[in-house]
Each structure stands twice: as structure tokens, then as C-alpha cells.
Design a protein around this motif. Structure first.
Motif, short mmCIF file in Angstrom:
data_model
loop_
_atom_site.label_atom_id
_atom_site.label_comp_id
_atom_site.label_asym_id
_atom_site.label_seq_id
_atom_site.Cartn_x
_atom_site.Cartn_y
_atom_site.Cartn_z
N LYS A 1 8.88 12.68 -0.61
CA LYS A 1 8.85 11.81 -1.79
C LYS A 1 9.04 12.63 -3.06
O LYS A 1 8.29 13.56 -3.32
N ASP B 1 5.05 8.99 -11.99
CA ASP B 1 4.71 7.64 -11.54
C ASP B 1 3.80 6.96 -12.55
O ASP B 1 2.59 7.18 -12.56
N ASP C 1 3.75 13.69 -8.30
CA ASP C 1 4.23 12.73 -7.31
C ASP C 1 5.55 13.13 -6.63
O ASP C 1 6.09 12.39 -5.82
N GLU D 1 5.66 2.37 -5.05
CA GLU D 1 7.08 2.73 -5.13
C GLU D 1 7.47 3.80 -4.14
O GLU D 1 8.63 3.87 -3.73
N THR E 1 2.97 12.00 -1.55
CA THR E 1 1.74 11.64 -2.27
C THR E 1 1.77 10.11 -2.35
O THR E 1 2.12 9.54 -3.37
ZN ZN Z 1 3.74 7.30 -6.54
#
Ligand code: ZN
Ligand code: BES
Ligand code: MN
Length: 508
Positions: A278, A283, A301, A362, A387
Motif C-alpha cells: 500500500k 491519508d 500510510d 481507501e 497500514t
Molecule cells: Zn489509509
């Protein structure tokens, strides 16, 4: 840091600081113990040379030899080095390589404090509790390097204390330094530097770690390591129909990037592994805006993507006989007139429709499309790292990585490797009972479930995108970042799971 071997004894070795490792000897379980000098660690000979000074100080000042505690003793000219540092190894019964990481970090911090440039010590040739010298040296080297880690790029240069500790000297009695030991030093250095890289990436504010910058960094590292690297831009991501990824990226001024790095071994690979990380560079939560106290650390993130890049760098150096592909969707999650709002329905690359219940969930959206890309290439295993959910804090606390997967053998292997590397990990179930919550909406899937078990729901959602591929999901929402300084990890990005995944991948 430079590592060399010397045939000198501790009394005569040319170094600024001599280190003597001491075990903590206890009589019974209530005994607090006392440090003991050992022949194999060079302590006894050195003590003799100093007329019993070391053993006298151990007794007079009750130095117990607890793990990574130390006592600095100046020798007023009786050794080539200015001082001797006694460092505790703790109780032999409790010894693991992790002890040596802590010990290494302790040595680095004292050496820098007393402005020592070179430090010499002995690593005994025998196994200790089944751990070979090479295993122990590797851990010690990691401790040396990680213990000196600081993130100071944004500080005034004149306020930075430069580290003095540059030379580590291993005194070897007899025998030439084995090639195995040199390999262990190289491996420890490679891994520690990769962990430092992850920490740097994670600690860098999002303004300076946009998808553009992160993907350029990935490309730079891949190129240096002679790995092939492809970066997809917005146009290509649209062509590739990564609808969920695009839904998150819509609210951003920064162009999303999708990075694919690949490593192919010489000869036939034993297996083919896909890594997915990711890469949310910040975020905010989107329209499901995070409260400030939860938003502050959200530059972390992209830790999953940074970990993938670091692993590829390590793999390029260690050259295991497995094929490894890393896929990293990179975007931030922002608010904008164009951003998706809750209730919107978007179509994934694999054709499934997803109702966005929360714009703050997300990570699973961007990973879903990345998992589809990975699965299409038919790897033997997919491992994703993200995360993903703050909920992992309530499930497992601050330091554990949550492990979920559809292949118990793979999960077991990970947890065993994590134990060996002292990177806490624990499995959570992909409880099918909670799946209904994801499917009962007006689209094929919702991006949020009904249960409070956020971490499990995150896993269940991702599972929908891997097909039959053997797959494992690592939720590092808590473990990738620490608010508290730990033994060899300052506040900020931790770089955790790099060691465990290195062990896992190289053993597959
Ligand atoms: Zn996130
Ligand atoms: N990036 C966060 C998860 C996170 C939280 C990482 C805390 C590090 C520390 C993720 O995108 C997120 O917002 N998750 C939501 C999930 C929820 C909407 C199901 C969360 O944790 O609240
Ligand atoms: Mn979020």
C-alpha cells in the motif's frame, strides 16, 4: 560503517574503545545476578592484564550484566584503547539474536557519546545456545547500524551531532576470518540499510513524498540494483481499468503512480512470489475525514510500498532462487470537488462493483486492483503489506503485525520466521461469518463490513481479489510506526517486517 577483522588481543588492538560482553549469572530465579567475564569473550585475559580492575568494578558497582546495560571503565593507559565498555548479554537462558541487536545499539550509542571512532571486541567462535557466530554477528551488525539511526534531514545542520563510530573491529583468536562471517556482516548491513531506507521514506512528510517522488525513488533503486521497473501513469492506470485505485486518486492534485519492480534469478526459479504494498502517501480519510489526532501520522500510510522497495533492494543483493515481483499502487487520499463521496459505486479491474461506504477505507480499494494485476500473472504466492486498519491496535496492540491468509502453511511459515527475527506477528482469522456484511449492499461489495473487527474485514475484502492464489495479508498499521522510542528504533517509522520477509522469501 566499516567492519574489519584483527588478530590482536583486546589489550593491544588499535581502537578507541574495547567492548567486553558479559553474561548475567544468576543463582536462582529470585537472584538479580551479577555480570561474569568469560574466557571466550576475552574478558578474563583483559581483566588479568588490568590487574583485576574489571572484576573489581563489577563487584564494587554491582554491574549485573542485564541485557544491553553497560559500564564504561577508563583504563588510564593500560590498554591501547582509552576505555573498556562492559556490556550485558542478560541471562544465557534467555539469549536470542535480538539481544545482540539491542547490545549493538547500546554500543553504538555509547561509542558516539564518548566520541569513539573505532570499537573492538571479540565474538566467540562457538555457538551460543545454538546460535552460530555468523547469526550472532549479523544481528550485532544490524544493532550497530540501526542503533545509530536518526531522522535529521529537516534539522539545522549545526544542531546535528555527527556520529563518530565508523570502525567495528572483530578480534579473532586463531584462524582466518571465515568467509561465512564476512557474508553475515554483508547481509546484516544490507538488511539494516534497507530498514533505514523504509524509516526515511515513512518519516518524510507527504509534501516531499508524493506518488511522483516515491515512484521515482522506486525506479532509482531498481535501476541501481539492475532490476526491471515499470511505472504506470494516470493514462495507463485508466487504460488498465483500475477503477478502485482511480476512485481514491480522483481527489488528488498529485498524479497516481503504479510501480512494478521485478527480479528474476539465474536459472529456474523455485517459486514465483508477488509482493503488493500500500502506497498511500497521505491519508486524510477523504470526505470521511479523519479527526486531527488520527490524521497527524498519516504520512506513514505508504509504509507497505516502502517495505516492498526495500525488499527488492535486499533481494537484488542476496539473489535467492525465487522470482519476485513487487506491485505498488501510489496515491494520496484527499478531499476535492472531484473526490468520491460515500455511497458512490465504482468498478474494480476484475469487474466487481464496490459501494464506497467510507472513503477512509481507501487502502483496500487501491490494493484490490493491485492484487488483481498480481494474480493475473499467476504467481505461486501473493503477499500484501499495508497500514490498513487502525483496529489492529485493539486486536493486538502497538507492536504486532496482524497476519491473515488463505493458505495456512504460508501463514505458519511467516509466523515462524517472525519469531526467529523477533518481529512480533500474530494470526487473525479470515472469519467467513463476517463476509455477509460485505456483500449485502446494493453493489457486489461494500468497502466496509458490519462487525467491529476492522482488521479481519480488511482481509476479507482483499481476499475477493486474489482468486485461488495462495495469499497472505500483513496489516502493519500499528507495527510500522512507533510513538515511543524502543531499543534500536526511535519514534517514527520502524521498518518492521523487512527482516521476517527477507527470511521467508530467501527460504522459499
Ligand atoms: Zn489509509
Ligand atoms: N491508513 C488507515 C489505517 C491506519 C490507522 C494506519 C492508524 C496507521 C495508523 C486506513 O486507511 C484507515 O483509515 N482505516 C480505517 C478503516 C475503517 C474505515 C474500516 C480505520 O482504521 O479507521
Ligand atoms: Mn484511510
Amino acid at each position: 560503517m566499516k567492519f574489519t577483522f584483527s588478530r590482536d588481543s583486546l589489550e593491544t588492538v588499535k581502537a578507541d574503545l574495547i567492548v567486553v560482553l558479559c553474561q548475567q549469572k544468576v543463582k536462582d530465579k529470585d537472584d538479580k545476578g551479577i555480570a561474569i567475564l568469560q574466557k571466550a569473550d576475552g574478558g578474563i585475559a583483559l581483566d588479568k592484564h588490568l590487574g583485576g580492575l574489571l572484576s573489581k568494578i563489577i563487584i564494587d558497582e554491582t554491574f549485573r550484566g542485564e541485557t544491553a546495560t553497560s559500564k564504561l571503565i577508563y583504563t588510564s593507559g593500560k590498554t591501547t584503547a582509552k576505555a573498556v565498555l562492559l556490556v550485558g548479554l542478560g541471562k544465557t537462558k534467555e539469549f536470542t539474536p535480538e539481544v545482540l541487536r539491542k547490545v549493538g545499539a547500546r554500543i553504538t550509542s555509547v561509542a558516539n557519546e564518548v566520541k569513539a571512532r573505532s570499537v573492538a571486541g571479540i565474538i566467540q567462535n562457538e555457538s551460543v545456545k545454538g546460535f552460530a557466530p555468523s547469526t550472532r554477528i549479523e544481528a550485532l551488525v544490524e544493532g550497530f547500524i540501526l542503533g545509530g539511526y536518526k531522522f535529521e534531514q529537516y534539522k539545522d545542520k549545526k544542531d546535528i551531532e555527527p556520529a563518530t563510530f565508523k570502525d567495528a573491529i572483530f578480534c579473532q583468536q586463531g584462524g582466518r576470518p571465515a568467509r561465512l562471517l564476512e557474508e553475515a556482516i554483508n547481509k546484516g548491513t544490507t538488511i539494516a540499510n534497507a530498514i533505514k531506507f523504509v524509516r526515511d521514506m515513512v518519516n518524510t512528510p507527504s509534501k516531499d513524498m508524493t506518488p511522483q517522488i516515491l515512484s521515482a525513488k522506486a525506479k532509482e533503486i531498481a535501476t541501481e540494483a539492475h532490476l526491471s521497473c515499470e511505472v504506470w501513469d494516470l493514462k495507463k492506470i485508466k487504460e488498465e481499468k483500475m477503477g478502485l485505485f482511480l476512485a481514491v486518486a480522483r481527489g488528488s492534485e498529485n498524479e497516481p503512480k503504479f510501480v512494478h519492480i521485478s527480479y528474476k534469478p539465474k536459472g529456474k526459479p523455485r517459486s514465483k512470489i508477488a509482493l503488493v504494498g500500500k502506497g498511500v502517501t497521505f491519508d486524510t480519510g477523504g470526505y470521511d475525514l479523519k479527526p486531527g489526532r488520527h490524521m497527524l501520522a498519516m504520512k506513514c500510510d505508504m509504509a507497505g510500498a516502502a517495505t516492498c522497495i526495500a525488499l527488492m533492494k535486499i533481494i537484488a543483493e542476496l539473489k535467492p532462487s525465487v522470482e519476485v515481483d513487487a506491485y505498488m499502487p501510489m496515491t494520496d487520499n484527499m478531499i476535492d470537488a472531484k473526490a468520491e463521496v460515500p455511497g458512490n459505486i465504482v468498478t474494480a479491474r476484475n469487474g466487481k462493483t464496490v459501494e464506497i461506504i467510507s472513503t477512509d477505507a481507501e487502502g483496500r480499494l487501491i490494493l484490490a486492483d493491485a492484487l488483481s494485476v498480481a494474480a493475473e500473472k499467476k504467481p505461486d504466492y501473493i503477499i500484501d503489506m499495508a497500514t490498513l486498519t487502525g483496529g489492529v491496535l485493539y486486536a493486538l496492540g502497538e507492536i504486532y503485525t496482524a497476519v491473515l491468509g488463505n493458505d495456512q502453511k504460508l501463514v505458519d511459515k511467516y509466523i515462524k520466521a517472525a519469531k526467529e527475527e523477533s518481529e512480533p506477528a500474530w494470526q487473525l482469522p479470515l472469519a467467513s461469518e463476517y463476509k455477509k456484511g460485505l456483500t449485502e449492499g446494493i453493489a457486489d461489495l461494500k468497502n466496509l463490513g458490519k462487525t467491529r473487527a476492522d482488521t479481519i474485514v480488511g482481509g476479507l475484502f482483499l481476499q475477493e481479489f486474489v482468486g485461488e492464489t495462495k495469499w497472505m495479508h500483513l496489516d502493519i498499521a500499528e507495527s510500522a510506526w512507533t510513538e515511543e522510542e524502543r531499543d534500536y528504533t526511535p519514534r517514527g517509522g520502524t521498518g518492521t517486517i523487512v527482516r521476517t520477509l527477507t527470511r521467508l522469501i530467501t527460504s522459499m
